[in-house]
Design an enzyme around this catalytic site. Structure first.
Site, PDB file in Angstrom:
ATOM      1  N   SER A   1       0.863  -1.275  -0.114  1.00  0.00           N
ATOM      2  CA  SER A   1       0.037   0.138   0.007  1.00  0.00           C
ATOM      3  C   SER A   1       0.820   1.353  -0.096  1.00  0.00           C
ATOM      4  O   SER A   1       0.619   2.178  -0.680  1.00  0.00           O
ATOM      5  CB  SER A   1      -0.883   0.001   1.002  1.00  0.00           C
ATOM      6  OG  SER A   1      -1.967  -0.995   0.983  1.00  0.00           O
TER       7      SER A   1
ATOM      8  N   LYS B   1      -9.050  -5.932  11.163  1.00  0.00           N
ATOM      9  CA  LYS B   1     -10.249  -5.102  10.477  1.00  0.00           C
ATOM     10  C   LYS B   1     -11.549  -5.304  11.202  1.00  0.00           C
ATOM     11  O   LYS B   1     -12.437  -4.307  11.322  1.00  0.00           O
ATOM     12  CB  LYS B   1     -10.461  -5.902   9.129  1.00  0.00           C
ATOM     13  CG  LYS B   1      -9.458  -5.643   8.250  1.00  0.00           C
ATOM     14  CD  LYS B   1      -9.588  -6.383   6.865  1.00  0.00           C
ATOM     15  CE  LYS B   1      -8.539  -6.232   5.668  1.00  0.00           C
ATOM     16  NZ  LYS B   1      -8.861  -6.830   4.584  1.00  0.00           N
TER      17      LYS B   1
ATOM     18  N   ASP C   1     -12.786  -3.705   0.094  1.00  0.00           N
ATOM     19  CA  ASP C   1     -12.421  -4.898  -0.572  1.00  0.00           C
ATOM     20  C   ASP C   1     -13.387  -5.314  -1.460  1.00  0.00           C
ATOM     21  O   ASP C   1     -13.232  -5.862  -2.390  1.00  0.00           O
ATOM     22  CB  ASP C   1     -12.296  -6.118   0.584  1.00  0.00           C
ATOM     23  CG  ASP C   1     -10.807  -5.634   1.122  1.00  0.00           C
ATOM     24  OD1 ASP C   1      -9.755  -5.177   0.566  1.00  0.00           O
ATOM     25  OD2 ASP C   1     -10.568  -6.340   2.456  1.00  0.00           O
TER      26      ASP C   1
ATOM     27  N   GLY D   1     -12.790 -17.410   4.960  1.00  0.00           N
ATOM     28  CA  GLY D   1     -12.037 -16.221   5.744  1.00  0.00           C
ATOM     29  C   GLY D   1     -12.413 -15.023   5.642  1.00  0.00           C
ATOM     30  O   GLY D   1     -13.608 -14.772   5.174  1.00  0.00           O
TER      31      GLY D   1
HETATM   32  P1  NAP Z   1      -8.053 -15.981   6.482  1.00  0.00           P
HETATM   33  O1  NAP Z   1      -9.214 -15.080   7.048  1.00  0.00           O
HETATM   34  O2  NAP Z   1      -6.967 -16.527   7.361  1.00  0.00           O
HETATM   35  O3  NAP Z   1      -8.705 -17.368   5.495  1.00  0.00           O
HETATM   36  C1  NAP Z   1      -7.715 -18.048   5.037  1.00  0.00           C
HETATM   37  C2  NAP Z   1      -8.636 -19.150   4.295  1.00  0.00           C
HETATM   38  O4  NAP Z   1      -7.785 -19.902   3.775  1.00  0.00           O
HETATM   39  C3  NAP Z   1      -9.821 -19.950   4.976  1.00  0.00           C
HETATM   40  O5  NAP Z   1     -10.825 -20.341   4.316  1.00  0.00           O
HETATM   41  C4  NAP Z   1      -8.810 -21.056   5.269  1.00  0.00           C
HETATM   42  O6  NAP Z   1      -9.654 -22.420   5.600  1.00  0.00           O
HETATM   43  C5  NAP Z   1      -8.146 -21.587   3.935  1.00  0.00           C
HETATM   44  N1  NAP Z   1      -6.826 -22.134   4.240  1.00  0.00           N
HETATM   45  C6  NAP Z   1      -5.699 -21.937   4.781  1.00  0.00           C
HETATM   46  N2  NAP Z   1      -4.842 -22.897   4.766  1.00  0.00           N
HETATM   47  C7  NAP Z   1      -5.565 -23.852   4.198  1.00  0.00           C
HETATM   48  C8  NAP Z   1      -5.123 -25.430   3.909  1.00  0.00           C
HETATM   49  N3  NAP Z   1      -3.913 -25.642   4.142  1.00  0.00           N
HETATM   50  N4  NAP Z   1      -5.914 -25.900   3.250  1.00  0.00           N
HETATM   51  C9  NAP Z   1      -7.226 -25.486   2.806  1.00  0.00           C
HETATM   52  N5  NAP Z   1      -7.669 -24.242   3.164  1.00  0.00           N
HETATM   53  C10 NAP Z   1      -6.650 -23.372   3.933  1.00  0.00           C
HETATM   54  O7  NAP Z   1      -7.325 -15.022   5.330  1.00  0.00           O
HETATM   55  P2  NAP Z   1      -8.025 -14.010   4.415  1.00  0.00           P
HETATM   56  O8  NAP Z   1      -8.010 -12.596   4.827  1.00  0.00           O
HETATM   57  O9  NAP Z   1      -9.405 -14.477   4.008  1.00  0.00           O
HETATM   58  O10 NAP Z   1      -6.828 -13.806   2.790  1.00  0.00           O
HETATM   59  C11 NAP Z   1      -7.134 -15.119   2.207  1.00  0.00           C
HETATM   60  C12 NAP Z   1      -6.174 -14.805   1.018  1.00  0.00           C
HETATM   61  O11 NAP Z   1      -6.678 -13.815   0.304  1.00  0.00           O
HETATM   62  C13 NAP Z   1      -4.677 -14.395   1.266  1.00  0.00           C
HETATM   63  O12 NAP Z   1      -3.834 -15.204   0.396  1.00  0.00           O
HETATM   64  C14 NAP Z   1      -4.580 -12.925   1.228  1.00  0.00           C
HETATM   65  O13 NAP Z   1      -3.520 -12.590   0.825  1.00  0.00           O
HETATM   66  C15 NAP Z   1      -5.515 -13.018   0.028  1.00  0.00           C
HETATM   67  N6  NAP Z   1      -6.155 -11.262  -0.125  1.00  0.00           N
HETATM   68  C16 NAP Z   1      -6.105 -10.756  -0.962  1.00  0.00           C
HETATM   69  C17 NAP Z   1      -6.531  -9.484  -1.274  1.00  0.00           C
HETATM   70  C18 NAP Z   1      -6.503  -8.618  -2.473  1.00  0.00           C
HETATM   71  O14 NAP Z   1      -6.472  -7.386  -2.189  1.00  0.00           O
HETATM   72  N7  NAP Z   1      -5.976  -9.183  -3.417  1.00  0.00           N
HETATM   73  C19 NAP Z   1      -7.238  -9.065  -0.132  1.00  0.00           C
HETATM   74  C20 NAP Z   1      -7.609  -9.629   0.814  1.00  0.00           C
HETATM   75  C21 NAP Z   1      -6.790 -11.022   0.950  1.00  0.00           C
HETATM   76  P3  NAP Z   1     -10.004 -22.886   7.114  1.00  0.00           P
HETATM   77  O15 NAP Z   1     -11.097 -21.964   7.377  1.00  0.00           O
HETATM   78  O16 NAP Z   1     -10.298 -24.260   6.988  1.00  0.00           O
HETATM   79  O17 NAP Z   1      -8.931 -22.478   8.099  1.00  0.00           O
END
Ligand code: NAP
Length: 283
Positions: free
Chosen positions: A23, A72, A108, A136
């Site tokens: 950012s 957040k 987002d 998530g």
């Molecule tokens: P989060 O709340 O920690 O959620 C993570 C998700 O991934 C959950 O659904 C989790 O499943 C799953 N997961 C993690 N490890 C896993 C595994 N080994 N096998 C299967 N599922 C797994 O994270 P978040 O904030 O939602 O972010 C998720 C991703 O989105 C990240 O990579 C982040 O960098 C990306 N993101 C990108 C942007 C953008 O602007 N492009 C914005 C926000 C986030 P469980 O519920 O089973 O743990």
């Protein structure tokens, strides 16, 4: 934290950790490109110290800023008022002070939809469902955005109960399936979105067979590190349209910048190239 009074409005991104954040690069580019005075800095604040940081924003000369993991939800709780989107998601990623009171938005949703509209125009036409992987924080914003565009959603997550809670939060329009049910679900999908961290650098790969997807389907991976995940590479090899996470990251930044610095910035090719080079450098 830099407590020097800058010339022009002063904004921040707060998280824990924060060193990885792109950012400052994005907002710094816009400040320079638009010739505006102001500053945008990354601030690392641990969860126990977050409420005090928020309470002393004005003292530190900040007009507002961005909030990322893991703050957040807490930021939402600390706001005097929020947009309807932030209230629905119970999460805030953009803050601003107005007459001394703290307000919040969640951009987002807008960022995700704008990236899809830009990279895959027409994605929201047709009868197919959207298949969303993950339940998530990011999934919550994405499911909300897709529902706003009238899509019906099939949701799969490693922890099924978390997906069920997310579906309940939104009521109608979201059906939860087991991961094993994905091949069948993909047959009737016109959009697949990965919101899990699978496929991100230093994380396990996302193993999924894209063969059942119709040729008109769009594949969106919100991960931007690496710039092209294995999921997107496979989708592209099949001739499917793809959307990467970089567009979402860039688009979600626009409303905050406009609010703090008073000019709506553009996502130009040079900004994309700069952000891509920065991500590639650390890959
Ligand atoms: P989060 O709340 O920690 O959620 C993570 C998700 O991934 C959950 O659904 C989790 O499943 C799953 N997961 C993690 N490890 C896993 C595994 N080994 N096998 C299967 N599922 C797994 O994270 P978040 O904030 O939602 O972010 C998720 C991703 O989105 C990240 O990579 C982040 O960098 C990306 N993101 C990108 C942007 C953008 O602007 N492009 C914005 C926000 C986030 P469980 O519920 O089973 O743990």
């Amino acid at each position: 934290m830099n407590l020097r009074a800058p010339s022009g409005p002063k904004a921040f991104i707060v998280g824990w950790p924060i060193a990885h954040s792109r950012s400052p690069l994005i907002h710094g580019f816009w400040l320079q490109q638009l010739g505006l005075s102001g500053s945008y800095e990354a601030v690392a604040i641990a969860p126990p110290d977050f409420p005090e940081f928020i309470e002393t924003l004005a003292e530190h000369g900040f007009v507002g800023g961005n909030v990322t993991m893991p703050h957040k939800h807490k930021a939402f709780e600390l706001c005097a008022g929020t947009t309807a989107t932030a209230a629905t998601l119970e999460a805030v990623n953009t803050l601003w002070l107005q007459d001394g009171a703290l307000f919040g938005d969640n951009t987002d949703v807008e960022g995700f939809l704008a990236a899809l509209d830009e990279d895959a125009p027409g994605w929201d036409t047709g009868a197919g469902r959207a298949v969303v992987l993950g339940a998530g924080g990011a999934a919550r914003a994405i499911v909300y955005g897709l529902l706003q565009r009238g899509r019906r959603i099939t949701l799969a997550n490693r922890t099924r109960q978390r997906a069920e809670l997310l579906a309940e939060h939104f009521g109608a329009g979201v059906d939860v399936i087991d991961w094993q049910g994905l091949p069948r679900a993909l047959e009737g999908a016109n959009l697949l979105v990965n919101t899990t961290s699978l496929g991100m650098k230093s994380h396990p790969p996302l193993e999924i067979d894209l063969a059942p997807l119709p040729p008109s389907a769009v594949v969106d991976d919100i991960i931007y590190f690496p710039l092209e995940t294995e999921l997107l590479r496979q989708a592209r090899a099949r001739g499917l349209r793809t959307v990467s996470g970089l567009g979402m990251l860039l688009h979600q930044a626009v409303p905050g910048f406009a609010r703090w610095f008073g000019a709506r910035p553009s996502i130009t090719d040079s900004l994309r190239r700069l952000a891509e080079a920065d991500v590639a450098k650390s890959s």
